[in-house]
Design an enzyme around this catalytic site. Structure first.
Site, short mmCIF file in Angstrom:
data_model
loop_
_atom_site.label_atom_id
_atom_site.label_comp_id
_atom_site.label_asym_id
_atom_site.label_seq_id
_atom_site.Cartn_x
_atom_site.Cartn_y
_atom_site.Cartn_z
N CYS A 19 7.55 18.75 -31.91
CA CYS A 19 8.81 18.31 -32.50
C CYS A 19 9.74 19.52 -32.60
O CYS A 19 10.04 20.15 -31.59
CB CYS A 19 8.59 17.63 -33.85
SG CYS A 19 7.74 18.63 -35.08
N ARG A 64 6.60 16.94 -37.87
CA ARG A 64 6.68 15.55 -37.42
C ARG A 64 5.62 15.25 -36.36
O ARG A 64 5.04 14.16 -36.31
CB ARG A 64 8.08 15.24 -36.87
CG ARG A 64 9.14 15.08 -37.93
CD ARG A 64 10.52 14.91 -37.34
NE ARG A 64 11.04 16.15 -36.77
CZ ARG A 64 12.23 16.25 -36.18
NH1 ARG A 64 13.01 15.18 -36.06
NH2 ARG A 64 12.64 17.41 -35.70
#
Length: 280
Positions: A237, A242
């Site tokens: 990410c 994430r």
């Protein structure tokens, strides 16, 4: 949840409500918004600050072995404690904490399905009281490095095509329209994505109430983009948090045999001199 490959890594809000005083269980809240814990949390839960407690504040790295042992020890956690993680924003940082704990070999780590969002939506009890913990002794006994990859491994995989790269950022980040989500400081010199990467935003794995989608829905979500069990997967990410959520989904809910998180992610790749970048 029984259809998931490893349903034992998830618990419901009901389960947490029933076990919040269990001495063999420790509930931990990890939020994007580091002030959320102070506004009210699951009774008995401890708050971990991802910015100061779950990373090396001098080097850009995960928490060190010594600091992890100290953190778990002062949180009253032993090697046999069941750690239940939850947080805001669909358990984004809870998954990041789980990824690190599993690399350091903690056996029993689970996520509260739906996280803080579901707990509050159900009108469950919250408190501002910070529990007093009896210090414990924790000893890290190993490190599982197959859950993490570094820049050179990603470059090799990109060139040889021996793994599918999954960019879990928003479409605007993936295409290069923006460099980072609003208000988040870690950024890059160039926008775009690693050549050949598939864009599957991490939040698409969750329902509106914050719970994870069903096994069939998740399998379809990733399978339609060519992300299947027969291939090695590298998720990334912006700074690796994430993508740890997607790592959890692929590894534990879908049961993929080879999934790694590239936590150098776009902050590293987007600042490299001479690195290939795709836009659009």
């Amino acid at each position: 949840m029984r259809d998931y490959s490893h349903p034992e890594t998830l618990v419901t809000t009901d389960w947490v409500s029933q076990h919040k005083t269990d001495p063999t269980v420790r509930i931990i809240e990890v939020d994007v918004d580091t002030k959320a814990y102070e506004e009210g949390h699951v009774p008995g839960a401890i708050g971990w600050n991802w910015q100061t407690e779950l990373c090396d504040t001098l080097r850009r790295d995960i928490i060190s072995k010594t600091n992890l042992e100290n953190l778990l020890g002062r949180s009253g956690i032993t090697n046999d404690t069941a750690i239940i993680l939850y947080g805001d924003n669909n358990n984004w940082f809870a998954a990041w904490a789980l990824w690190q704990l599993k690399m350091y070999g903690h056996k029993d780590v689970r996520i509260m399905n739906g996280g803080r969002k579901k707990w509050l939506a159900e009108g469950r009890e919250v408190t501002k009281e910070v529990p007093a913990m009896n210090p414990a002794t924790y000893t890290v006994t190993g490190f599982n490095d197959r859950y993490r990859v570094f820049l050179r491994q990603v470059e090799k995989s990109m060139k040889e095509g021996n793994a599918v790269l999954v960019d879990v950022r928003s479409n605007d980040e993936f295409t290069g329209k923006i460099l980072s989500p609003p208000g988040l400081p870690e950024t890059c010199q160039r926008g775009g994505h690693i050549p050949g990467a598939k864009n599957i935003p991490w939040g698409q794995a969750c329902n509106e109430d914050g719970t994870f989608k069903s096994f069939e829905e998740l399998e379809t979500l990733y399978g339609t983009k060519g992300v299947t069990k027969d291939r090695s997967v590298i998720a990334y990410c912006r700074i690796g948090e994430r993508s740890s959520h997607t790592w959890y989904v692929l590894n534990y809910l879908l049961g993929f045999p080879s999934v790694a998180n590239y936590d150098g992610s776009w902050t590293e790749w987007g600042n490299l001199v001479g690195a290939e970048v795709e836009k659009g």
